[in-house]
Motif scaffolding. Sequence first.
Motif, PDB file in Angstrom:
ATOM      1  N   GLY A 255       0.959  -1.222   0.009  1.00 56.48           N
ATOM      2  CA  GLY A 255      -0.150  -0.153  -0.037  1.00 56.48           C
ATOM      3  C   GLY A 255       1.005   1.323   0.003  1.00 56.48           C
ATOM      4  N   LEU A 256       0.223   2.401  -0.030  1.00 56.28           N
ATOM      5  CA  LEU A 256       0.748   3.675  -0.106  1.00 56.28           C
ATOM      6  C   LEU A 256       1.255   4.157   1.367  1.00 56.28           C
ATOM      7  CD1 LEU A 256       1.763   6.456  -1.638  1.00 56.28           C
ATOM      8  CD2 LEU A 256      -0.638   7.211  -1.256  1.00 56.28           C
ATOM      9  N   PHE A 257       0.346   4.175   2.223  1.00 57.10           N
ATOM     10  CA  PHE A 257       0.546   4.762   3.538  1.00 57.10           C
ATOM     11  C   PHE A 257       1.569   4.466   4.364  1.00 57.10           C
ATOM     12  CE2 PHE A 257      -4.357   5.215   2.981  1.00 57.10           C
ATOM     13  CZ  PHE A 257      -4.365   6.189   2.297  1.00 57.10           C
ATOM     14  N   ASP A 258       1.691   3.064   4.626  1.00 59.01           N
ATOM     15  CA  ASP A 258       2.645   2.718   5.714  1.00 59.01           C
ATOM     16  C   ASP A 258       4.215   2.818   4.888  1.00 59.01           C
ATOM     17  OD1 ASP A 258       2.961   1.807   8.195  1.00 59.01           O
ATOM     18  OD2 ASP A 258       4.011   0.008   7.702  1.00 59.01           O
ATOM     19  N   ARG A 259       4.370   2.307   3.608  1.00 60.02           N
ATOM     20  CA  ARG A 259       5.513   2.427   3.055  1.00 60.02           C
ATOM     21  C   ARG A 259       5.873   3.989   2.977  1.00 60.02           C
ATOM     22  NH1 ARG A 259       5.711   0.115  -2.729  1.00 60.02           N
ATOM     23  NH2 ARG A 259       3.522   0.656  -2.789  1.00 60.02           N
ATOM     24  N   ALA A 260       5.106   4.940   2.644  1.00 65.99           N
ATOM     25  CA  ALA A 260       5.344   6.401   2.910  1.00 65.99           C
ATOM     26  C   ALA A 260       5.877   6.653   4.334  1.00 65.99           C
ATOM     27  CB  ALA A 260       4.029   7.085   2.601  1.00 65.99           C
ATOM     28  N   LEU A 261       5.115   6.084   5.238  1.00 66.80           N
ATOM     29  CA  LEU A 261       5.821   6.296   6.650  1.00 66.80           C
ATOM     30  C   LEU A 261       7.365   5.851   6.806  1.00 66.80           C
ATOM     31  CD1 LEU A 261       2.781   5.543   8.956  1.00 66.80           C
ATOM     32  CD2 LEU A 261       3.548   7.620   8.378  1.00 66.80           C
ATOM     33  N   GLY A 262       7.466   4.666   6.034  1.00 70.38           N
ATOM     34  CA  GLY A 262       8.693   4.091   6.323  1.00 70.38           C
ATOM     35  C   GLY A 262       9.710   4.716   5.612  1.00 70.38           C
ATOM     36  N   VAL A 263       9.436   5.465   4.344  1.00 73.23           N
ATOM     37  CA  VAL A 263      10.208   6.523   3.793  1.00 73.23           C
ATOM     38  C   VAL A 263      10.644   7.680   4.585  1.00 73.23           C
ATOM     39  CG1 VAL A 263      10.419   8.459   1.914  1.00 73.23           C
ATOM     40  CG2 VAL A 263       9.567   6.276   1.375  1.00 73.23           C
ATOM     41  N   MET A 264       9.626   8.247   5.434  1.00 74.44           N
ATOM     42  CA  MET A 264       9.868   9.243   6.220  1.00 74.44           C
ATOM     43  C   MET A 264      10.791   8.749   7.413  1.00 74.44           C
ATOM     44  SD  MET A 264       8.712  11.696   4.629  1.00 74.44           S
ATOM     45  CE  MET A 264       9.482  12.701   5.814  1.00 74.44           C
ATOM     46  N   TYR A 265      10.775   7.642   8.046  1.00 73.98           N
ATOM     47  CA  TYR A 265      11.371   7.086   8.894  1.00 73.98           C
ATOM     48  C   TYR A 265      12.870   7.000   8.534  1.00 73.98           C
ATOM     49  CZ  TYR A 265      13.020   4.023  12.767  1.00 73.98           C
ATOM     50  OH  TYR A 265      13.893   3.357  13.796  1.00 73.98           O
ATOM     51  N   LEU A 266      13.265   6.190   7.215  1.00 70.06           N
ATOM     52  CA  LEU A 266      14.674   6.340   6.631  1.00 70.06           C
ATOM     53  C   LEU A 266      14.967   7.777   6.642  1.00 70.06           C
ATOM     54  CD1 LEU A 266      14.059   3.655   4.096  1.00 70.06           C
ATOM     55  CD2 LEU A 266      15.044   3.372   6.620  1.00 70.06           C
ATOM     56  N   ASN A 267      14.333   8.835   5.942  1.00 70.13           N
ATOM     57  CA  ASN A 267      14.755   9.854   5.899  1.00 70.13           C
ATOM     58  C   ASN A 267      15.027  10.604   7.352  1.00 70.13           C
ATOM     59  OD1 ASN A 267      14.534  10.657   3.159  1.00 70.13           O
ATOM     60  ND2 ASN A 267      12.495  10.928   3.217  1.00 70.13           N
ATOM     61  N   GLY A 268      14.054  10.494   8.161  1.00 70.71           N
ATOM     62  CA  GLY A 268      14.505  10.960   9.511  1.00 70.71           C
ATOM     63  C   GLY A 268      16.040  10.363  10.223  1.00 70.71           C
ATOM     64  N   LEU A 269      16.179   9.223  10.028  1.00 69.60           N
ATOM     65  CA  LEU A 269      17.361   8.551  10.564  1.00 69.60           C
ATOM     66  C   LEU A 269      18.633   9.110   9.784  1.00 69.60           C
ATOM     67  CD1 LEU A 269      16.326   4.666  10.933  1.00 69.60           C
ATOM     68  CD2 LEU A 269      16.829   6.646  12.917  1.00 69.60           C
ATOM     69  N   TRP A 270      18.612   9.183   8.267  1.00 68.91           N
ATOM     70  CA  TRP A 270      19.573   9.709   7.644  1.00 68.91           C
ATOM     71  C   TRP A 270      19.869  11.051   7.964  1.00 68.91           C
ATOM     72  CZ3 TRP A 270      22.503   7.130   4.310  1.00 68.91           C
ATOM     73  CH2 TRP A 270      23.487   7.737   3.632  1.00 68.91           C
TER      74      TRP A 270
END
Length: 357
Positions: free
Chosen positions: A331-346
């Motif tokens: 789906g879109l929503f949880d993978r989008a949250l995953g992107v933001m988590y990776l962005n935040g860590l980076w």
Amino acid sequence: MNITFRWFGRDNDTVSLQDIKQIPGVKGIVWALHKLPPGEVWEEQAIKKEVDYIKSFGFHADVVESVNIHEAIKIGNSDRDRYIDNYKQTIKNLACHGVKVICYNFMPVFDWVRTNMREPLPDGSTALFYEKSVVENTDLKAMADDVLNSSDLTLPGWEPEKLSQLEGLLEEYKNITEEDLWNNLAYFLHEVLPVAESNGIKLAIHPDDPPYPVFGLPRIMKKEADLERMLTISDSPSNGLTFCSGALGANPDNDTVDIIKKFAEESPFLHVRNIKIHNNGDFIETSHLTRDGSINIRDIVRHLSEIDYDGYIRPDHGRHIWNEESRPGYGLFDRALGVMYLNGLWDAFNNGGKEQN
């Protein structure tokens, strides 16, 4: 870090490129010609049509996942050279349109195995679930039917045309050992790597998912020693890995942080996701947050930041949240949250969030 997002095409996905464009930091689309059966040549016209559409939204189309390998190549039967020739032509055709990485796998019959596409989680979401006892005692035909009935969309690795031949495929694999599979992988790579190298493409093999034998079928990309052995098949710069934290991490003996430290340079493509492993061998997919699962996503990204990893990375399977109707895990929503988590860590690991090019 070049963040990408997997997409299954205009007529085979509930998610649109316009949706993906609204996720901060996504630079590229990971794509494929999903309607083509394994073994067919990807013609230039079809490739160009898809690449042009992806680029029209401002994304790159550098990564293909996957150019699936025909079972004849894995089995090593008399038809394999014909399908290998087709694979070579597909590599050349993709290179003509700027593709840089081709993800593939060498898993017999099934790309991945789950027993429930929508297992409930305590927060009310659902996720992909693997129940060990079900796999060990299952009726394969019944499981295949359940997967096919779980979505109106084509699921990678469980295509209807493959499952219609399931009984015959299992019979062909009866006498295939892990060593046979290794030999057939080596045969394939020695044939296609020169073509990939001359066309500027890296081939990146995906680990087995889950990383142990299922249904009596051999599996050879299960652990660190297997990754090392695969890389010794050829020293071609086009011979690489797709690091997948969720696939490798389903075996708690695999230290995914240690593995990424050893193989990041040989991994042009990364899948980052989290799973929760139970003591009985079951596992369920969770949010990408480190604290929600058994895999240390934080330290994986920490290492990537330390080496200033500039390869392609994507969030992998997501939960089904907020009543979204989607392809299982995509789906879109949880993978989008995953992107933001990776962005935040980076950002946190790179000069306090200083903008990265």
